[in-house]
Design a protein around this motif. Structure first.
Motif, mmCIF file in Angstrom:
data_model
loop_
_atom_site.group_PDB
_atom_site.id
_atom_site.type_symbol
_atom_site.label_atom_id
_atom_site.label_comp_id
_atom_site.label_asym_id
_atom_site.label_seq_id
_atom_site.Cartn_x
_atom_site.Cartn_y
_atom_site.Cartn_z
ATOM 1 N N HIS A 18 0.786 -1.236 0.000
ATOM 2 C CA HIS A 18 0.000 0.000 0.000
ATOM 3 C C HIS A 18 0.819 1.289 0.000
ATOM 4 C CE1 HIS A 18 -3.536 -2.412 0.663
ATOM 5 N NE2 HIS A 18 -2.935 -2.992 1.676
ATOM 6 N N GLY A 19 2.112 1.227 -0.077
ATOM 7 C CA GLY A 19 2.909 2.449 -0.047
ATOM 8 C C GLY A 19 3.198 2.868 1.374
ATOM 9 N N GLN A 20 2.571 3.953 1.841
ATOM 10 C CA GLN A 20 2.812 4.453 3.196
ATOM 11 C C GLN A 20 1.494 4.735 3.895
ATOM 12 O OE1 GLN A 20 5.252 7.917 3.227
ATOM 13 N NE2 GLN A 20 6.965 6.930 2.230
ATOM 14 N N ARG A 21 1.531 4.657 5.230
ATOM 15 C CA ARG A 21 0.390 5.109 6.026
ATOM 16 C C ARG A 21 0.913 5.652 7.339
ATOM 17 N NH1 ARG A 21 -2.679 -0.542 7.041
ATOM 18 N NH2 ARG A 21 -1.483 -1.273 8.813
ATOM 19 N N LEU A 22 0.172 6.567 7.905
ATOM 20 C CA LEU A 22 0.601 7.258 9.110
ATOM 21 C C LEU A 22 0.419 6.376 10.340
ATOM 22 C CD1 LEU A 22 1.692 9.985 10.054
ATOM 23 C CD2 LEU A 22 -0.668 10.689 10.436
ATOM 24 N N ALA A 23 1.453 6.295 11.160
ATOM 25 C CA ALA A 23 1.413 5.528 12.404
ATOM 26 C C ALA A 23 1.802 6.452 13.556
ATOM 27 C CB ALA A 23 2.380 4.355 12.334
ATOM 28 N N ALA A 24 1.228 6.192 14.720
ATOM 29 C CA ALA A 24 1.558 6.974 15.918
ATOM 30 C C ALA A 24 2.042 6.031 17.001
ATOM 31 C CB ALA A 24 0.333 7.732 16.410
ATOM 32 N N PHE A 25 3.078 6.459 17.708
ATOM 33 C CA PHE A 25 3.581 5.746 18.868
ATOM 34 C C PHE A 25 3.344 6.659 20.057
ATOM 35 C CE2 PHE A 25 5.621 3.995 15.242
ATOM 36 C CZ PHE A 25 5.656 2.636 15.506
ATOM 37 N N VAL A 26 2.633 6.154 21.052
ATOM 38 C CA VAL A 26 2.137 6.991 22.136
ATOM 39 C C VAL A 26 2.593 6.457 23.487
ATOM 40 C CG1 VAL A 26 0.026 7.821 23.266
ATOM 41 C CG2 VAL A 26 0.099 7.596 20.777
#
Length: 80
Positions: free
Chosen positions: A19-27
């Motif tokens: 899928h290319g890229q997607r936004l991820a968050a580390f919290v």
């Protein structure tokens, strides 16, 4: 005023073969709080455009840093 629930948050783009890229968050949640991933997404949606809302949210105990104090992003994302 909103209650403080995050000690640290970091976003980055995960590279996906299909899928290319997607936004991820580390919290890192603030001590004594336990926000859910969906609660965080809803809070972010209220403030930011839809494309800025992280698809993947991962809770971590701490944000890894290198010797100069910068975030070590390679330690956050496991290599495949």
């Amino acid at each position: 005023m909103r209650p403080h629930i995050l000690a640290h948050a970091l976003t980055l783009h995960r590279r996906l073969i299909v899928h290319g890229q997607r936004l991820a968050a580390f919290v890192v949640p603030e001590e004594g709080t336990a926000p859910s991933a969906e609660e965080l997404r809803q809070a972010v949606k209220a403030e930011l455009a839809g494309f800025k809302v992280p698809r993947d949210i991962t809770f971590v105990d701490s944000v890894p840093r290198n010797q100069t104090g910068k975030v070590d992003r390679l330690k956050l994302v496991p290599r495949s």
